[in-house]
Design a protein around this motif. Structure first.
Motif, PDB file in Angstrom:
ATOM      1  N   LEU A  56       9.446 -26.221  39.541  1.00 20.96           N
ATOM      2  CA  LEU A  56      10.628 -26.658  38.808  1.00 20.96           C
ATOM      3  C   LEU A  56      10.503 -26.162  37.381  1.00 20.96           C
ATOM      4  O   LEU A  56       9.435 -26.268  36.772  1.00 20.96           O
ATOM      5  N   LEU A  57      11.584 -25.640  36.836  1.00 25.21           N
ATOM      6  CA  LEU A  57      11.583 -25.187  35.446  1.00 25.21           C
ATOM      7  C   LEU A  57      12.149 -26.317  34.595  1.00 25.21           C
ATOM      8  O   LEU A  57      13.349 -26.559  34.566  1.00 25.21           O
ATOM      9  N   ILE A  58      11.223 -27.010  33.912  1.00 23.39           N
ATOM     10  CA  ILE A  58      11.587 -28.159  33.093  1.00 23.39           C
ATOM     11  C   ILE A  58      11.188 -27.857  31.656  1.00 23.39           C
ATOM     12  O   ILE A  58       9.994 -27.686  31.363  1.00 23.39           O
ATOM     13  N   GLN A  59      12.188 -27.792  30.781  1.00 22.16           N
ATOM     14  CA  GLN A  59      11.963 -27.518  29.355  1.00 22.16           C
ATOM     15  C   GLN A  59      11.038 -26.318  29.146  1.00 22.16           C
ATOM     16  O   GLN A  59      10.026 -26.398  28.460  1.00 22.16           O
ATOM     17  N   ASP A  60      11.397 -25.196  29.784  1.00 22.79           N
ATOM     18  CA  ASP A  60      10.688 -23.920  29.648  1.00 22.79           C
ATOM     19  C   ASP A  60       9.258 -23.926  30.187  1.00 22.79           C
ATOM     20  O   ASP A  60       8.475 -23.041  29.863  1.00 22.79           O
ATOM     21  N   LYS A  61       8.918 -24.927  31.003  1.00 18.76           N
ATOM     22  CA  LYS A  61       7.599 -24.971  31.631  1.00 18.76           C
ATOM     23  C   LYS A  61       7.780 -25.188  33.128  1.00 18.76           C
ATOM     24  O   LYS A  61       8.670 -25.911  33.560  1.00 18.76           O
ATOM     25  N   TYR A  62       6.898 -24.551  33.903  1.00 20.30           N
ATOM     26  CA  TYR A  62       6.961 -24.682  35.354  1.00 20.30           C
ATOM     27  C   TYR A  62       6.067 -25.823  35.813  1.00 20.30           C
ATOM     28  O   TYR A  62       4.939 -25.965  35.354  1.00 20.30           O
ATOM     29  N   LYS A  63       6.618 -26.648  36.714  1.00 20.61           N
ATOM     30  CA  LYS A  63       5.872 -27.765  37.299  1.00 20.61           C
ATOM     31  C   LYS A  63       5.863 -27.567  38.804  1.00 20.61           C
ATOM     32  O   LYS A  63       6.913 -27.547  39.444  1.00 20.61           O
ATOM     33  N   GLU A  64       4.669 -27.397  39.376  1.00 22.36           N
ATOM     34  CA  GLU A  64       4.560 -27.182  40.818  1.00 22.36           C
ATOM     35  C   GLU A  64       4.751 -28.499  41.557  1.00 22.36           C
ATOM     36  O   GLU A  64       4.184 -29.525  41.177  1.00 22.36           O
ATOM     37  N   MET A  65       5.554 -28.439  42.610  1.00 24.61           N
ATOM     38  CA  MET A  65       5.849 -29.613  43.428  1.00 24.61           C
ATOM     39  C   MET A  65       5.666 -29.244  44.898  1.00 24.61           C
ATOM     40  O   MET A  65       5.884 -28.098  45.290  1.00 24.61           O
ATOM     41  N   THR A  66       5.302 -30.241  45.698  1.00 23.95           N
ATOM     42  CA  THR A  66       5.147 -30.056  47.133  1.00 23.95           C
ATOM     43  C   THR A  66       6.276 -30.785  47.840  1.00 23.95           C
ATOM     44  O   THR A  66       6.564 -31.953  47.529  1.00 23.95           O
TER      45      THR A  66
END
Length: 168
Positions: free
Chosen positions: A40-50
């Motif tokens: 997920l691209l949240i506030q210019d940072k990627y957060k990996e999700m399963t």
């Protein structure tokens, strides 16, 4: 690392943390399968999700992320885009291309004269369409169909088309 957008979260679905996804991929079942990882691209940072679960509902994907089981946990994800790494793409058959690979290619006629550049690929009812920015700055549509697409040359970055009256 290059990323490819595969969808966007449009809204929540129910109260158990499920989300409605507008999918931008032809491989929906694979990309949103249980256990698949997305970013997920949240506030210019990627957060990996399963992905914990996924199902199709009225043309949208309904997914739930592992560890997110309440609507209050996922409301902040509305409007967030989903990505995968381009390196995770599987190879296509010879003569098949991902939409993003066609964007930016020069469109030429049968004799090789430039006509414009591919802006994007749009999904049509019968087949996909190439949105072309013509040399004069206007745009036109070319069906991505063997009747019009004579050759795609990725090395030369061109798409040769058959031009008929009224096409462009």
């Amino acid at each position: 690392m290059d990323k490819l957008k595969i969808g966007v979260i449009t809204n929540t679905f129910g109260i158990k943390g499920e989300l409605k996804i507008k999918s931008f991929t032809d491989f929906t079942e694979e990309r949103f399968a249980k256990g698949s990882k997305v970013e997920l691209l949240i506030q210019d940072k990627y957060k990996e999700m399963t992905i914990q679960s996924a199902k199709e509902h009225k043309g949208m994907m309904i997914i739930q992320f592992k560890g997110y089981e309440n609507i209050n946990d996922v409301e902040c994800f509305k409007g967030v885009e989903l990505y995968i790494n381009k390196s995770d793409l599987h190879p296509l058959k010879n003569g098949e291309y991902y939409f993003f690979e066609l964007v930016g290619l020069t469109v030429v006629n049968e004799t090789g004269d430039p006509l414009g550049t591919v802006l994007r690929v749009e999904e049509g009812l019968a087949h996909n369409l190439l949105r072309i920015e013509k040399l004069d700055g206007s745009t036109g549509l070319v069906p991505y169909n063997p009747a019009f697409i004579l050759r795609v040359d990725m090395a030369k970055k061109i798409i040769q088309i058959k031009v008929i009256e009224g096409l462009l």
